[in-house]
Motif scaffolding. Sequence first.
Motif, mmCIF file in Angstrom:
data_model
loop_
_atom_site.group_PDB
_atom_site.id
_atom_site.type_symbol
_atom_site.label_atom_id
_atom_site.label_comp_id
_atom_site.label_asym_id
_atom_site.label_seq_id
_atom_site.Cartn_x
_atom_site.Cartn_y
_atom_site.Cartn_z
ATOM 1 N N MET A 1 0.851 -1.308 0.017
ATOM 2 C CA MET A 1 0.083 -0.023 -0.091
ATOM 3 C C MET A 1 0.829 1.232 -0.044
ATOM 4 N N LEU A 2 1.948 1.328 0.904
ATOM 5 C CA LEU A 2 2.694 2.540 0.867
ATOM 6 C C LEU A 2 3.500 2.650 -0.270
ATOM 7 N N LEU A 3 3.936 1.330 -1.051
ATOM 8 C CA LEU A 3 4.678 1.413 -2.288
ATOM 9 C C LEU A 3 3.753 2.130 -3.402
ATOM 10 N N THR A 4 2.310 1.584 -3.345
ATOM 11 C CA THR A 4 1.331 2.211 -4.253
ATOM 12 C C THR A 4 1.349 3.844 -4.252
ATOM 13 N N MET A 5 1.249 4.202 -3.059
ATOM 14 C CA MET A 5 1.233 5.506 -2.909
ATOM 15 C C MET A 5 2.358 6.462 -3.353
ATOM 16 N N LEU A 6 3.525 5.810 -3.248
ATOM 17 C CA LEU A 6 4.944 6.544 -3.387
ATOM 18 C C LEU A 6 4.847 6.424 -4.956
ATOM 19 N N MET A 7 4.414 5.444 -5.405
ATOM 20 C CA MET A 7 4.448 5.322 -6.991
ATOM 21 C C MET A 7 3.560 6.431 -7.555
ATOM 22 N N GLN A 8 2.411 6.492 -6.991
ATOM 23 C CA GLN A 8 1.384 7.492 -7.387
ATOM 24 C C GLN A 8 2.022 9.095 -7.327
ATOM 25 N N ALA A 9 2.435 9.030 -6.266
ATOM 26 C CA ALA A 9 3.372 10.378 -5.871
ATOM 27 C C ALA A 9 4.137 10.862 -7.048
ATOM 28 N N VAL A 10 5.086 9.837 -7.202
ATOM 29 C CA VAL A 10 6.045 9.986 -8.341
ATOM 30 C C VAL A 10 5.502 10.357 -9.436
ATOM 31 N N ALA A 11 4.482 9.696 -9.959
ATOM 32 C CA ALA A 11 3.890 9.921 -11.226
ATOM 33 C C ALA A 11 3.375 11.239 -11.375
ATOM 34 N N ALA A 12 2.696 11.665 -10.155
ATOM 35 C CA ALA A 12 1.830 12.924 -10.236
ATOM 36 C C ALA A 12 2.916 14.184 -10.422
ATOM 37 N N THR A 13 3.936 14.151 -9.668
ATOM 38 C CA THR A 13 4.829 15.063 -9.469
ATOM 39 C C THR A 13 6.119 15.036 -10.560
ATOM 40 N N SER A 14 6.236 14.095 -11.063
ATOM 41 C CA SER A 14 7.307 13.796 -12.141
ATOM 42 C C SER A 14 8.579 14.180 -11.507
ATOM 43 N N VAL A 15 8.934 13.499 -10.455
ATOM 44 C CA VAL A 15 10.392 13.416 -9.602
ATOM 45 C C VAL A 15 11.383 12.915 -10.263
ATOM 46 N N ASP A 16 12.536 13.360 -10.244
ATOM 47 C CA ASP A 16 13.724 12.703 -10.848
ATOM 48 C C ASP A 16 13.776 11.326 -10.071
ATOM 49 N N LEU A 17 13.855 10.292 -11.054
ATOM 50 C CA LEU A 17 14.008 8.925 -10.462
ATOM 51 C C LEU A 17 15.273 8.791 -9.868
ATOM 52 N N SER A 18 16.530 9.412 -10.218
ATOM 53 C CA SER A 18 17.850 9.320 -9.476
ATOM 54 C C SER A 18 17.624 9.681 -8.368
ATOM 55 N N VAL A 19 16.940 10.849 -7.850
ATOM 56 C CA VAL A 19 16.859 11.062 -6.473
ATOM 57 C C VAL A 19 16.109 10.040 -5.594
ATOM 58 N N LEU A 20 15.110 9.279 -6.177
ATOM 59 C CA LEU A 20 14.398 8.332 -5.140
ATOM 60 C C LEU A 20 15.339 7.027 -5.119
ATOM 61 N N ALA A 21 16.147 6.901 -6.213
ATOM 62 C CA ALA A 21 17.328 5.983 -6.261
ATOM 63 C C ALA A 21 18.178 6.125 -5.020
ATOM 64 N N ALA A 22 18.598 7.201 -5.038
ATOM 65 C CA ALA A 22 19.781 7.735 -3.813
ATOM 66 C C ALA A 22 19.120 7.603 -2.720
ATOM 67 N N ILE A 23 17.957 7.847 -2.315
ATOM 68 C CA ILE A 23 17.099 8.004 -0.965
ATOM 69 C C ILE A 23 17.000 6.337 -0.700
ATOM 70 N N GLY A 24 16.678 5.517 -1.857
ATOM 71 C CA GLY A 24 16.660 4.238 -1.461
ATOM 72 C C GLY A 24 17.678 3.533 -1.223
ATOM 73 N N ALA A 25 19.006 3.780 -1.973
ATOM 74 C CA ALA A 25 20.401 3.357 -1.477
ATOM 75 C C ALA A 25 20.560 3.803 -0.127
ATOM 76 N N GLY A 26 20.438 4.927 0.390
ATOM 77 C CA GLY A 26 20.799 5.370 1.607
ATOM 78 C C GLY A 26 19.958 4.702 2.598
ATOM 79 N N LEU A 27 18.779 4.407 2.459
ATOM 80 C CA LEU A 27 17.726 3.708 3.406
ATOM 81 C C LEU A 27 18.500 2.147 3.576
#
Length: 90
Positions: A1-27
């Motif tokens: 559910m959380l992943l679905t909400m995150l994917m919807q937010a990314v699709a709506a705001t057109s955030v650069d995916l490299s930023v999300l990849a860096a956040i995921g790597a840090g986590l």
Amino acid sequence: MLLTMLMQAVAATSVDLSVLAAIGAGLAAIGAGLAAIGAGIGIGKIGGSAMDAIARQPEAGGDIRMSMIIAAALVEGVALFAVVVCFLAL
């Protein structure tokens, strides 16, 4: 559910995916560190409890030591699995 909400937010705001990849790597790196710290604490508690038990009943030292080694190996195996999963997330 959380992943679905995150994917919807990314699709709506057109955030650069490299930023999300860096956040995921840090986590993932934080998760690997927490797994190692948790294993260290767990093995320390196992060792401390085993030493207390051996001090109370020295004649049962061999059995207690064997149980301690088995429990520590299981904790270490779970920690290694967690670290591998975190690094695979990178």
